[in-house]
Design an enzyme around this catalytic site. Structure first.
Site, short mmCIF file in Angstrom:
data_model
loop_
_atom_site.label_atom_id
_atom_site.label_comp_id
_atom_site.label_asym_id
_atom_site.label_seq_id
_atom_site.Cartn_x
_atom_site.Cartn_y
_atom_site.Cartn_z
N ILE A 202 4.77 -1.10 2.99
CA ILE A 202 4.59 0.31 2.65
C ILE A 202 5.38 0.67 1.39
O ILE A 202 6.61 0.54 1.35
CB ILE A 202 5.04 1.23 3.80
CG1 ILE A 202 4.38 0.78 5.12
CG2 ILE A 202 4.71 2.68 3.46
CD1 ILE A 202 2.89 0.79 5.12
N LYS A 203 4.67 1.12 0.37
CA LYS A 203 5.33 1.58 -0.84
C LYS A 203 5.81 3.02 -0.63
O LYS A 203 5.02 3.91 -0.30
CB LYS A 203 4.39 1.51 -2.05
CG LYS A 203 4.13 0.11 -2.53
CD LYS A 203 3.24 0.08 -3.75
CE LYS A 203 4.00 0.38 -5.02
NZ LYS A 203 3.16 0.17 -6.23
N ILE A 204 7.10 3.21 -0.83
CA ILE A 204 7.73 4.51 -0.64
C ILE A 204 8.37 4.95 -1.95
O ILE A 204 9.13 4.17 -2.56
CB ILE A 204 8.83 4.43 0.45
CG1 ILE A 204 8.26 3.95 1.79
CG2 ILE A 204 9.55 5.77 0.60
CD1 ILE A 204 7.44 4.97 2.53
N LEU B 121 0.86 -1.18 0.00
CA LEU B 121 0.00 0.00 0.00
C LEU B 121 0.89 1.23 0.00
O LEU B 121 1.89 1.26 0.72
CB LEU B 121 -0.92 0.01 1.23
CG LEU B 121 -1.84 -1.20 1.41
CD1 LEU B 121 -2.59 -1.09 2.74
CD2 LEU B 121 -2.82 -1.32 0.26
#
Length: 218
Positions: free
Chosen positions: A83-85, A57
């Protein structure tokens, strides 16, 4: 090679899961918006469907503090949240901080081997080079991916490589030949992986011969 499906459509996720080849899911704001549902409802539905597999996400913030705040909130949605960064200076700082907190990250929008090297050194759980978008500007996406694999192998970097922005089945084949850890693939491309004209011809012939021989199993 692990297969992730790059979608937020729960029906597509369920189909790949039923086929027994689903290892995870990647999403982004664009994909979530296409579900027609509130983004959080769509995300929670995915997390519930595959509670034992990673689901990426994405944060919306672009500043360090904002990324941390959003990442912590997203991580609360499920133990399988990744977590997509985005790959930026602020993003790399956030990856280091989130790793210290035990939050898994997927560094996205990576287009070069050096960006992938930095993401790996920062402690990203996953790195996502966008091979299709590299191809779009007349450079070799697969060549970039190959260089990333070589660098990670030479230095024994633990970050897993997710080949992203896959456009067709040949991309998938090349990823597998390179020994990439993961390919995140649109549902329509996964469907195409099943298809071969000789399979259809062969099955038709078998069924015709079975009918001629009056073969029945039950």
């Amino acid at each position: 090679m692990k297969i992730f499906v790059d979608t937020a459509q729960i029906e597509e996720i369920r189909k790949v899961k039923e086929w027994g080849i689903l290892d995870g899911v990647t999403t982004n704001p664009t994909l979530l918006s296409k579900t027609g549902k509130p983004w959080k409802e769509a995300a929670l539905e995915i997390l519930k469907e595959i509670p034992d597999k990673p689901v990426s996400l994405e944060v919306i913030a672009t500043d360090f503090e904002g990324m941390l705040k959003e990442a912590r909130e997203l991580a609360k949605m499920g133990d399988n949240v990744v977590i997509k960064i985005p790959f930026t200076n602020e993003g790399v700082k956030a990856v280091q901080a989130l790793k210290a907190e035990g939050i898994k990250t997927n560094v996205t929008l990576v287009f070069s081997p050096l960006q992938a090297l930095i993401a790996g050194k920062a402690g990203a759980t996953y790195v996502s080079p966008f091979i299709g978008r590299v191809d779009d500007i007349a450079h070799g996406g697969i060549e970039v991916l190959e260089e990333i694999v070589q660098i990670y192998t030479i230095y024994d970097i633990e970050t897993e490589i997710i080949a992203a922005s896959i456009r067709h089945v040949d991309h998938v084949k090349q990823c597998a030949l390179l020994g990439v850890d993961i390919a995140t693939i649109p549902f329509k491309v996964i469907e195409q992986m099943f298809k071969h004209p000789l399979t259809d011809i062969g099955l038709k012939k078998f069924l015709e011969d079975a009918k001629k021989a009056n073969i029945t199993i039950l």
